[in-house]
Motif scaffolding. Structure first.
Motif, PDB file in Angstrom:
ATOM      1  N   MET A 236       0.724  -1.100   0.179  1.00  0.00           N
ATOM      2  CA  MET A 236      -0.062  -0.058  -0.059  1.00  0.00           C
ATOM      3  C   MET A 236       0.749   1.178  -0.008  1.00  0.00           C
ATOM      4  SD  MET A 236      -3.035  -0.816  -0.178  1.00  0.00           S
ATOM      5  CE  MET A 236      -3.783   0.767  -0.080  1.00  0.00           C
ATOM      6  N   GLY A 237       1.938   1.163  -0.588  1.00  0.00           N
ATOM      7  CA  GLY A 237       2.924   2.558  -0.645  1.00  0.00           C
ATOM      8  C   GLY A 237       3.675   2.573   0.343  1.00  0.00           C
ATOM      9  N   SER A 238       3.824   4.246   0.575  1.00  0.00           N
ATOM     10  CA  SER A 238       4.750   4.539   1.655  1.00  0.00           C
ATOM     11  C   SER A 238       4.138   4.367   3.077  1.00  0.00           C
ATOM     12  CB  SER A 238       4.884   5.945   1.543  1.00  0.00           C
ATOM     13  OG  SER A 238       3.771   6.914   1.788  1.00  0.00           O
ATOM     14  N   PRO A 239       4.996   4.469   4.085  1.00  0.00           N
ATOM     15  CA  PRO A 239       4.427   4.379   5.301  1.00  0.00           C
ATOM     16  C   PRO A 239       3.196   5.451   5.756  1.00  0.00           C
ATOM     17  CG  PRO A 239       6.841   3.985   5.590  1.00  0.00           C
ATOM     18  CD  PRO A 239       6.587   4.323   4.088  1.00  0.00           C
ATOM     19  N   LYS A 240       3.487   6.652   5.072  1.00  0.00           N
ATOM     20  CA  LYS A 240       2.564   7.507   5.354  1.00  0.00           C
ATOM     21  C   LYS A 240       1.094   7.233   4.801  1.00  0.00           C
ATOM     22  CE  LYS A 240       4.659  11.853   6.710  1.00  0.00           C
ATOM     23  NZ  LYS A 240       5.720  11.380   7.344  1.00  0.00           N
ATOM     24  N   GLN A 241       1.290   6.595   3.452  1.00  0.00           N
ATOM     25  CA  GLN A 241       0.027   6.166   3.232  1.00  0.00           C
ATOM     26  C   GLN A 241      -0.428   5.032   3.605  1.00  0.00           C
ATOM     27  OE1 GLN A 241       0.113   6.160  -1.439  1.00  0.00           O
ATOM     28  NE2 GLN A 241      -0.735   4.026  -1.509  1.00  0.00           N
ATOM     29  N   GLN A 242       0.427   4.281   4.232  1.00  0.00           N
ATOM     30  CA  GLN A 242      -0.369   3.021   4.805  1.00  0.00           C
ATOM     31  C   GLN A 242      -0.955   3.620   6.298  1.00  0.00           C
ATOM     32  OE1 GLN A 242       2.668   0.227   5.783  1.00  0.00           O
ATOM     33  NE2 GLN A 242       3.797   0.457   3.655  1.00  0.00           N
ATOM     34  N   LEU A 243      -0.451   4.580   6.868  1.00  0.00           N
ATOM     35  CA  LEU A 243      -0.933   5.016   7.953  1.00  0.00           C
ATOM     36  C   LEU A 243      -2.375   5.679   7.626  1.00  0.00           C
ATOM     37  CD1 LEU A 243      -0.974   5.696  10.896  1.00  0.00           C
ATOM     38  CD2 LEU A 243       0.692   7.964  10.037  1.00  0.00           C
ATOM     39  N   VAL A 244      -2.544   6.511   6.526  1.00  0.00           N
ATOM     40  CA  VAL A 244      -3.941   6.905   6.181  1.00  0.00           C
ATOM     41  C   VAL A 244      -4.798   5.952   6.033  1.00  0.00           C
ATOM     42  CG1 VAL A 244      -5.246   8.220   4.497  1.00  0.00           C
ATOM     43  CG2 VAL A 244      -2.865   9.288   4.902  1.00  0.00           C
ATOM     44  N   LEU A 245      -4.540   4.811   5.498  1.00  0.00           N
ATOM     45  CA  LEU A 245      -5.422   3.843   5.463  1.00  0.00           C
ATOM     46  C   LEU A 245      -5.685   3.082   6.655  1.00  0.00           C
ATOM     47  CD1 LEU A 245      -6.968   1.544   3.697  1.00  0.00           C
ATOM     48  CD2 LEU A 245      -4.952   0.341   3.550  1.00  0.00           C
ATOM     49  N   VAL A 246      -4.789   2.928   7.618  1.00  0.00           N
ATOM     50  CA  VAL A 246      -4.948   2.426   8.713  1.00  0.00           C
ATOM     51  C   VAL A 246      -6.090   3.295   9.779  1.00  0.00           C
ATOM     52  CG1 VAL A 246      -3.875   1.658  11.138  1.00  0.00           C
ATOM     53  CG2 VAL A 246      -2.983   1.093   8.831  1.00  0.00           C
ATOM     54  N   VAL A 247      -5.606   4.655   9.746  1.00  0.00           N
ATOM     55  CA  VAL A 247      -6.829   5.540  10.223  1.00  0.00           C
ATOM     56  C   VAL A 247      -8.114   5.521   9.729  1.00  0.00           C
ATOM     57  CG1 VAL A 247      -7.204   8.066  11.113  1.00  0.00           C
ATOM     58  CG2 VAL A 247      -4.625   7.020  11.192  1.00  0.00           C
ATOM     59  N   LEU A 248      -8.104   5.571   8.486  1.00  0.00           N
ATOM     60  CA  LEU A 248      -9.508   5.197   7.647  1.00  0.00           C
ATOM     61  C   LEU A 248     -10.155   3.877   8.337  1.00  0.00           C
ATOM     62  CD1 LEU A 248      -8.645   6.619   4.253  1.00  0.00           C
ATOM     63  CD2 LEU A 248     -10.124   7.405   5.817  1.00  0.00           C
ATOM     64  N   LEU A 249      -9.257   2.945   8.477  1.00  0.00           N
ATOM     65  CA  LEU A 249      -9.978   1.539   8.791  1.00  0.00           C
ATOM     66  C   LEU A 249     -10.258   1.444  10.285  1.00  0.00           C
ATOM     67  CD1 LEU A 249      -7.594  -0.920   7.045  1.00  0.00           C
ATOM     68  CD2 LEU A 249     -10.080  -1.065   6.827  1.00  0.00           C
TER      69      LEU A 249
END
Length: 229
Positions: A1-14
């Motif tokens: 899912m891309g960079s750590p920041k992009q992953q963090l966005v996904l995790v917060v949305l989840l």
């Protein structure tokens, strides 16, 4: 899912699946009190890439100020874990230990590591991760209680020692180890475990063992039959 920041966005949305998550909340998760001037543009880019990876209809824009990630409950392992809990309680209330054991093992099988993995200590996720971690430990304790009730002691002693290596102050694991030792004919080791626990709690925490462990020790010293413990 891309960079750590992009992953963090996904995790917060989840973490807030089905709820609107504002751009400000995402910016706070990504940069705290020091967001860059390009924060909003960066978030839009991360969201665009996540949306492309997940496919259409998953990630909705809300009034141009935030996003909602749509997922079905059965798609999220944490939700599958949580939805089994009421059925397990009902099975235990009915005394159906075999069903309770099966459901509890299925619930624990949803776990593949710490909740939120590398983001478990992130300020935006720390409380949610700790909540799930506690529920997981309670489910582990519950499975051991079920195994003890089913008189399935063969694997418990080694497993409890490993659990105590990771959670030395979790008193319930000490109680369960004492009981498993006593029920397998190792009364001396059970009493030694009681003494070790008492010393650990006193030296590290300045505490005495709880009432359940003290009562268990007394009943072992009194020579009570193991099937009554």
């Amino acid at each position: 899912m891309g960079s750590p920041k992009q992953q963090l966005v996904l995790v917060v949305l989840l973490r807030h699946a089905g709820q609107a998550v504002s751009v400000d909340r995402l910016a706070d998760a990504l940069w705290g009190d020091t967001p860059p001037a390009s924060a909003t543009a960066n978030i839009h880019l991360h969201v665009h890439r996540i949306r492309r990876a997940l496919g259409p209809g998953r990630l909705q824009t809300v009034r141009r100020s935030g996003y909602v990630l749509e997922v079905a409950p059965e798609e999220v392992d944490a939700r599958r874990f949580l939805t089994r809990m009421p059925d397990i309680r009902r099975a235990l209330e009915r005394g159906d230990l075999a069903r309770a054991s099966r459901l509890n093992r299925e619930a624990l099988a949803e776990w593949r590591g710490p909740a939120y993995a590398d983001f478990a200590d992130h300020p935006a996720l720390r409380d949610a991760a700790a909540y799930l971690a506690e529920l997981r430990l309670e489910a582990v304790e519950q499975q051991i209680d079920i195994d003890l009730a089913l008189r399935d002691h063969t694997h418990l002693i080694g497993r409890l020692r490993l659990l105590l290596a990771d959670h030395p102050y979790r008193e319930r694991f000490h109680e369960q180890l004492v009981l498993a030792l006593y029920r397998t004919g190792r009364a001396a080791e059970a009493l030694e475990q009681c003494r070790d626990t008492r010393r650990l709690l006193a030296e590290d925490l300045g505490l005495d063992p709880g009432a359940r462990l003290r009562e268990l020790e007394k009943r072992i010293l009194d020579g009570e039959e193991d099937q009554h413990l």
